[in-house]
Scaffold this active site. Structure first.
Site, short mmCIF file in Angstrom:
data_model
loop_
_atom_site.label_atom_id
_atom_site.label_comp_id
_atom_site.label_asym_id
_atom_site.label_seq_id
_atom_site.Cartn_x
_atom_site.Cartn_y
_atom_site.Cartn_z
N GLU A 119 9.98 -13.43 -24.27
CA GLU A 119 8.91 -12.21 -24.10
C GLU A 119 9.77 -10.78 -24.17
O GLU A 119 9.27 -9.79 -24.92
CB GLU A 119 8.31 -12.14 -22.90
CG GLU A 119 7.22 -13.08 -22.53
CD GLU A 119 6.81 -12.93 -21.02
OE1 GLU A 119 7.53 -13.35 -20.24
OE2 GLU A 119 5.69 -12.13 -21.02
N GLU A 179 9.61 -21.36 -17.78
CA GLU A 179 9.40 -20.01 -17.44
C GLU A 179 10.65 -19.12 -17.57
O GLU A 179 10.51 -18.02 -18.20
CB GLU A 179 9.24 -20.01 -15.85
CG GLU A 179 9.14 -18.62 -15.31
CD GLU A 179 7.91 -17.73 -15.62
OE1 GLU A 179 7.03 -18.36 -16.34
OE2 GLU A 179 7.93 -16.27 -15.45
N CYS A 201 1.00 -1.10 -0.04
CA CYS A 201 0.10 0.09 0.00
C CYS A 201 0.98 1.33 -0.01
O CYS A 201 2.30 1.19 0.30
CB CYS A 201 -0.83 -0.02 1.22
SG CYS A 201 -1.55 -1.67 1.41
N ASN A 237 0.80 0.16 6.54
CA ASN A 237 1.31 -0.64 5.32
C ASN A 237 1.90 -1.89 5.79
O ASN A 237 2.86 -1.74 6.73
CB ASN A 237 2.30 0.23 4.71
CG ASN A 237 2.73 -0.56 3.26
OD1 ASN A 237 2.09 -1.52 2.79
ND2 ASN A 237 3.57 0.35 2.43
N GLY A 238 1.88 -3.09 5.65
CA GLY A 238 2.24 -4.41 6.17
C GLY A 238 1.14 -5.36 6.75
O GLY A 238 -0.14 -5.11 6.23
N LYS A 273 -0.46 -6.63 -20.31
CA LYS A 273 -0.27 -7.26 -18.94
C LYS A 273 -1.27 -7.90 -18.61
O LYS A 273 -1.39 -8.93 -18.05
CB LYS A 273 -0.33 -5.96 -18.01
CG LYS A 273 0.10 -6.49 -16.55
CD LYS A 273 1.39 -6.59 -16.38
CE LYS A 273 1.62 -7.53 -15.14
NZ LYS A 273 2.79 -8.48 -15.13
N LYS A 303 10.24 -16.06 -20.41
CA LYS A 303 10.82 -14.65 -20.14
C LYS A 303 11.76 -14.26 -21.16
O LYS A 303 11.67 -13.00 -21.57
CB LYS A 303 11.76 -14.62 -18.57
CG LYS A 303 10.97 -14.59 -17.27
CD LYS A 303 10.23 -13.59 -17.04
CE LYS A 303 8.78 -13.79 -17.57
NZ LYS A 303 7.66 -14.24 -16.93
N ARG A 307 1.29 1.65 -7.10
CA ARG A 307 1.60 0.51 -6.28
C ARG A 307 0.37 -0.32 -5.90
O ARG A 307 0.48 -1.41 -5.26
CB ARG A 307 2.24 1.13 -4.92
CG ARG A 307 3.61 1.38 -5.07
CD ARG A 307 4.07 2.17 -3.85
NE ARG A 307 5.60 2.51 -4.30
CZ ARG A 307 6.64 1.64 -3.79
NH1 ARG A 307 6.38 0.83 -3.09
NH2 ARG A 307 7.71 2.36 -4.22
N TRP A 330 -4.01 -2.01 -1.11
CA TRP A 330 -3.82 -3.02 -2.10
C TRP A 330 -4.22 -4.23 -0.93
O TRP A 330 -3.48 -4.51 -0.28
CB TRP A 330 -2.57 -3.30 -2.62
CG TRP A 330 -2.40 -4.45 -3.46
CD1 TRP A 330 -1.81 -5.63 -2.83
CD2 TRP A 330 -2.64 -4.35 -4.90
NE1 TRP A 330 -1.67 -6.41 -4.36
CE2 TRP A 330 -2.42 -5.78 -5.42
CE3 TRP A 330 -3.15 -3.31 -5.76
CZ2 TRP A 330 -2.30 -6.15 -6.95
CZ3 TRP A 330 -3.35 -3.95 -7.00
CH2 TRP A 330 -2.95 -5.22 -7.61
N HIS A 362 14.94 -37.66 -27.51
CA HIS A 362 13.98 -38.09 -28.07
C HIS A 362 13.67 -36.87 -29.24
O HIS A 362 12.43 -37.17 -29.70
CB HIS A 362 12.64 -38.35 -27.13
CG HIS A 362 12.93 -39.26 -26.03
ND1 HIS A 362 12.88 -40.51 -26.38
CD2 HIS A 362 13.18 -39.15 -24.93
CE1 HIS A 362 13.37 -41.35 -25.56
NE2 HIS A 362 13.32 -40.12 -24.32
C1 F6R Z 1 4.43 -13.82 -18.64
C2 F6R Z 1 3.11 -13.28 -18.46
C3 F6R Z 1 1.92 -13.90 -19.06
C4 F6R Z 1 0.78 -14.12 -18.01
C5 F6R Z 1 -0.38 -14.77 -18.51
C6 F6R Z 1 -1.52 -15.02 -17.38
O1 F6R Z 1 5.20 -13.05 -17.98
O2 F6R Z 1 2.95 -12.24 -17.75
O3 F6R Z 1 2.14 -15.26 -19.59
O4 F6R Z 1 1.40 -14.90 -16.90
O5 F6R Z 1 -1.06 -13.82 -19.62
O6 F6R Z 1 -1.90 -13.75 -16.82
P1 F6R Z 1 -2.48 -13.77 -15.37
O7 F6R Z 1 -1.64 -14.44 -14.40
O8 F6R Z 1 -2.89 -12.51 -14.91
O9 F6R Z 1 -3.75 -14.88 -15.63
#
Ligand code: F6R
Length: 600
Positions: free
Chosen positions: A483, A476, A2, A99-100, A595, A480, A27, A75, A499
């Protein structure tokens, strides 16, 4: 996660608080509120949602003249995002912003209720203000009451408190979450904030409070309760301040992981059990299987947890990509617990999968970072990951908190089903407590990732390989890199390379090998040897020296594979980010990505 602001002085208090909260809004913002104090009264305004809603509410009200005020953007962690749960929280005559997380709030609340205090919110924060008034009523000395209050609190708490009992003061304390106190540029002005941004331009001298430091401020000056503080100069760039001095939000979020994971575990770890107040243990009655649905990085957290559910909770678990699940006409039976994982809580495919499971009568849990999102409103139970808002499009801290929550959930179920040996459980809990230190970014590690990044900008692709939970980690790592660097990368189970994919091996194929000491080391070692024999360029990540590696990132020795998992996660995140920076890409907003993916 927060945001907190506070003001003492002769300028427009309301404006300072609102402008300050605006700077902190990035935030997290499920609600916001301010409390304004003058000699006669405290006026309080709260609103759900964005700060604009609070501003609008205030613009329609008649305001007095105030020289003291505190404010907060929330938050949600304990209690839904509602106006009642928004800060500042009131006792009878005092207000607090916090906050916490107060870990012992339940005990304190019971004690205070027995002493005649009435609670109106579902938050942990409200105990602070009642505890203060409980002491104030007895001692009739606000400073002593405040000192007594902070001594009773456990957990993380950075707080500002104002009271009609002593209306010229703001009481402050920092423990866990950040808090800054500043001398304003105007005479007799004292400013507070949980981050630099609101203070820039308004103050030059600040104290970045250390844990355990508090005091009391008024126009007469600032009195610290201890000598453990020093003044420093405030930076001058707002952009820089919002990123806490990091180059990108992604970098800041990688560095934040250790702290947010601590927040995520607060109040949920006991010596010999895991606690989830938000779920009813009866949800597991009659459950024979777990089905997990998610997308992208959240899917990788799900895949990781499937190993843990089967290994620790002795329950069948399978994981599906939500967009595949939706159209395969899945067979759903009511003895299956349906878990969805989502940072945003809004991803269309995952939400739809959840709705399908609900329609089929399955019990559901969402592991989510955003309360009051579509998924938290739909699922039977919500476990919040408490990662705070994630700005970088490439998910980092959301993943680490998801993995921790799911690991804890596996142990919670194991204990509820009585299938875990007490010593093993204690060992797991001990390991969980070490996760924040495994996620710390060591300067040496970051430097190494930076140096190595320049060697991996060409070639025809990357293979990230690992076994067991290190396979989803490899996925993962590859995601990363894809992306944010736009380089081709694949995650693969190490044992599967022979394989087919090993046909690609040559010096221009880069293999990032995850080689933990505590899980199948010899197996992965021979898989990597096979690739090395075919001349693939190998970057090994391991605590054990590996002579066939072309490049080597040494991780710390630990006694639990999950601690190796989290440290290697940080290495992979840093490596992708440094490669992306070298390529001149926009790390926080990579091309073609959003996002929150609210379309199919
Ligand atoms: C990768 C990334 C995406 C999300 C995916 C699901 O860095 O951010 O692969 O993980 O779009 O999003 P959420 O978790 O918001 O359902």
């Amino acid at each position: 996660m927060c945001g907190i602001v506070g003001y003492i002085g002769n300028q427009d208090t309301t404006n300072f608080l609102l402008d300050g909260l605006k700077e902190l809004e990035y935030r997290g913002y499920d609600s916001a509120g301010i409390a304004l104090l003058n000699d006669e009264k405290i006026d309080v305004f709260k609103a759900l949602g964005k700060l604009e809603n609070l501003k609008e509410k205030i613009s329609k009200s008649t305001l007095g003249e105030y020289h003291i005020g505190i404010g907060h953007t929330r938050w949600a962690t304990h209690g839904k995002p509602t106006e009642l749960n928004a800060h500042p929280h009131l006792g009878e005559y005092s207000y607090v912003v916090h906050n916490g997380i107060i870990e012992n709030y339940k005990e304190l609340k019971e004690e205070l209720i027995a002493d005649g205090h009435n609670f109106v919110s579902q938050t942990d924060t409200e105990v602070i203000v009642h505890l203060f008034e409980n002491y104030e009523n007895k001692l009739e000395n606000s400073t002593e009451a405040f000192k007594n209050t902070i001594q009773r609190l456990e957990g993380a708490f950075s707080i500002l408190l104002i009271s009609k009992a002593d209306p010229s003061k703001i009481f402050f304390f920092k423990h866990g979450s950040p808090l800054i106190i500043a001398r304003g540029k105007e005479e007799k002005e004292v400013l507070f904030s949980s981050s630099d941004a609101p203070l820039i331009g308004l103050a030059n001298d600040v104290v970045y409070l250390e844990d355990g430091v508090g005091g009391v401020a008024s126009t007469a000056g600032i009195e610290f309760f201890s000598d453990d503080y020093s003044w420093s100069t405030l930076p001058t760039s707002k952009q820089f301040a919002q990123k806490d001095g990091f180059r990108f939000f992604m970098e800041k979020e990688i560095y934040e992981q250790s702290d947010v994971v601590s927040d995520c575990m607060l109040g949920r770890l006991n010596d010999d059990e895991i606690l989830f107040d938000e779920i009813d243990a009866s949800v597991f009655d009659g459950i024979k299987e777990i089905k997990i649905c998610a997308c992208g990085t959240s899917y990788h957290a799900g895949l990781t947890s499937a190993y843990l559910f089967e290994r620790l909770s002795k329950i069948k678990c399978n994981v599906e990509i939500a967009s595949e699940f939706r159209y395969k006409e899945p067979l759903l039976t009511k003895d299956t617990l349906f878990i969805v994982i989502s940072q945003s809580g809004e991803t269309a495919d995952t939400l739809e999968a959840l709705k399908m499971a609900k329609k089929a009568g399955l019990k559901s849990i969402v592991v989510c970072n955003v309360d009051n999102s579509s998924m938290t409103r739909t699922a039977d139970y919500t476990i919040l990951t408490r990662a705070g808002i994630e700005k970088g499009v490439a998910s980092t801290k959301a993943f680490s908190t998801q993995a921790v929550v799911l690991w804890m959930l596996a142990l919670y179920i194991a204990k509820a089903k009585n299938v875990i040996d007490t010593n093993i459980l204690q060992n797991e809990i001990h390991a969980l407590r070490e996760v924040p230190s495994s996620l710390m970014v060591a300067d040496k590690m970051h430097e190494k990732a930076k140096r190595l990044s320049k060697r991996y900008l060409h070639g025809h692709g990357f293979f990230f390989i690992g076994r067991d939970v290190f396979f989803p980690l490899a996925l993962e790592g590859a995601l990363k890199l894809k992306e944010i660097s736009y380089l081709h990368a694949e995650g693969y189970p190490a044992g599967e390379m022979k394989h087919g994919p090993i046909a690609l091996a040559d010096p221009e194929l880069f293999t990032i090998a995850l080689m933990p000491e505590n899980l199948l080391y010899d197996k992965i070692k021979s898989n990597v040897e096979e690739l090395s024999a075919r001349d693939s360029t190998i970057c090994a990540i391991s605590p054990l020296d590996f002579e066939l590696a072309d490049d080597f990132i040494k991780t710390q020795k630990t006694d639990h594979y999950m601690l190796e998992f989290f440290e290697m996660l940080v290495v992979l995140q840093l490596l992708s980010m440094e490669i992306s920076i070298r390529l001149g890409n926009d790390v926080d907003m990579p091309r073609n990505l959003a996002k929150s993916v609210t379309v199919e």
